[in-house]
Write a protein that holds these residues in place. Structure first.
Motif, PDB file in Angstrom:
ATOM      1  N   GLY A  98       0.814  -1.203   0.000  1.00 14.04           N
ATOM      2  CA  GLY A  98       0.000   0.000   0.000  1.00 14.04           C
ATOM      3  C   GLY A  98       0.853   1.260   0.000  1.00 14.04           C
ATOM      4  N   PRO A  99       0.260   2.424  -0.213  1.00 16.95           N
ATOM      5  CA  PRO A  99       1.025   3.686  -0.218  1.00 16.95           C
ATOM      6  C   PRO A  99       1.527   4.008   1.186  1.00 16.95           C
ATOM      7  CG  PRO A  99      -1.327   4.125  -0.305  1.00 16.95           C
ATOM      8  CD  PRO A  99      -1.177   2.625  -0.468  1.00 16.95           C
ATOM      9  N   GLN A 100       2.633   4.752   1.267  1.00 16.29           N
ATOM     10  CA  GLN A 100       3.226   5.124   2.553  1.00 16.29           C
ATOM     11  C   GLN A 100       2.315   6.093   3.306  1.00 16.29           C
ATOM     12  OE1 GLN A 100       7.115   6.766   2.213  1.00 16.29           O
ATOM     13  NE2 GLN A 100       7.414   7.002   4.412  1.00 16.29           N
ATOM     14  N   GLY A 101       2.151   5.813   4.631  1.00 17.41           N
ATOM     15  CA  GLY A 101       1.289   6.660   5.430  1.00 17.41           C
ATOM     16  C   GLY A 101       1.956   7.971   5.807  1.00 17.41           C
ATOM     17  N   GLU A 102       1.171   8.871   6.408  1.00 17.89           N
ATOM     18  CA  GLU A 102       1.701  10.153   6.822  1.00 17.89           C
ATOM     19  C   GLU A 102       2.594  10.006   8.057  1.00 17.89           C
ATOM     20  OE1 GLU A 102      -1.558  12.696   7.507  1.00 17.89           O
ATOM     21  OE2 GLU A 102      -2.264  12.720   5.414  1.00 17.89           O
ATOM     22  N   LYS A 103       3.542  10.945   8.221  1.00 18.15           N
ATOM     23  CA  LYS A 103       4.471  10.925   9.351  1.00 18.15           C
ATOM     24  C   LYS A 103       3.718  11.203  10.650  1.00 18.15           C
ATOM     25  CE  LYS A 103       8.788  12.926  11.034  1.00 18.15           C
ATOM     26  NZ  LYS A 103       9.858  13.929  10.788  1.00 18.15           N
TER      27      LYS A 103
END
Length: 304
Positions: A98-103
């Motif tokens: 999946g796409p990288q999550g927010e910091k």
């Protein structure tokens, strides 16, 4: 008439058997034609299915083939038993990442940890570079310029009071007044190493004498009196003293040991002198003591 009836029944039975056999053959032919006419649909663009050999076990018994056929007449067959549960299918393929999550937000600082164990001593480092030569120091004082000595005697027998220093009041040598006949104590003006000695006449009882340094006995001398005879006892010691230390002689015990005697022909003496000074503090201590000596010398004449 009986024979014709049996012949007729036999004919009817044979005819019924023949019709049943033909009916069965016709139904089997129709079923084979239907199976040949139904085309088998093959899936498109699918991965070939691998033949999976099912492991043998108590739950994987293969069904025994059943050769029974449906009844061609009006009678139907009994329902069959339910089949066994099939084996679980294989795991599916892994999905795409999946796409990288927010910091995320910054966490709170943790508690301070305990101090770790002391590490081992490291190896010695390399030798440093030699420093520059220092400046020439000031001229020092010669040890020969420091003097401290005295020699005192008794003029009368020692009183029975054993709680006080013996006051030697006969001046043999006491130029610097380091020994005080008012207190019976030697006052250290110059730090260093000293030698002390004493010689006493014993009469008319036993004598036990101790040399004290700051309220603590250093050496003790005992002599038993011989009746109708004068006896002699002596002792000596080397001690290191600091400025302000005091040294004296005192009866050690009760009045039964106060046989320290002196008269016109029998002396008891106490002497001491500096062997060598402690040069690191001698100059400062000498100056401090000089002021105290002058103050004591003012009242010295009152005790002769």
């Amino acid at each position: 008439m009986v024979k014709p009836l049996w012949a007729l029944l036999l004919f009817l039975l044979l005819a019924g058997s023949t019709s049943r056999v033909q009916g069965d053959e016709n139904e089997e032919g129709e079923e084979e034609e239907e199976e040949e006419e139904v085309p088998t649909a093959e899936p498109e663009d699918e991965d070939p299915v691998e033949d999976v050999t099912e492991p043998e076990g108590p739950l994987t018994e293969l069904a025994v083939p059943d050769d029974r056929k449906p009844c061609p007449m009006w009678m139907g067959g009994l329902p069959g038993n339910p089949g066994h549960s099939g084996h679980p299918g294989r795991d599916g393929r892994d999905g795409q990442d999946g796409p990288q999550g927010e910091k995320g937000d910054k966490g709170e600082p943790g508690d301070k940890g305990e101090a770790g164990a002391k590490g081992a001593v490291g190896s010695p480092g390399p030798r440093g570079v030699m420093g520059n030569v220092g400046m020439k120091g000031a001229k020092g004082h010669s040890a020969l310029s420091y003097h401290a000595s005295f020699s005192m005697g008794l003029t009368d027998p020692v009183p029975a009071d054993t709680e006080k220093p013996i006051r030697f009041n006969k001046h043999i040598y006491n130029e610097d007044y380091h020994y005080s006949d008012a207190t019976g104590k030697f006052h250290t003006a110059i730090a260093g190493v000293y030698f002390f000695t004493y010689h006493i006449t014993v009469y008319p009882k036993d004598a036990r004498v101790a040399l004290f340094k700051n309220d603590k006995p250093v050496v003790i001398t005992y002599d038993r009196y011989q009746e109708d005879n004068l006896d002699q006892a002596s002792g000596s010691v080397i001690v290191k003293l600091q400025a302000g230390d005091e040294v004296w002689l005192q009866i050690y015990g009760d009045e039964d040991f106060a046989g320290v005697y002196a008269d016109n022909t029998n002396d008891s003496t106490f002497s001491g002198f500096l062997l060598y000074p402690d040069m690191s503090a001698a100059k400062e201590e000498e100056q401090e003591f000089e002021g105290r000596r002058r103050r004591r010398s003012v009242g010295r004449g009152r005790h002769f």
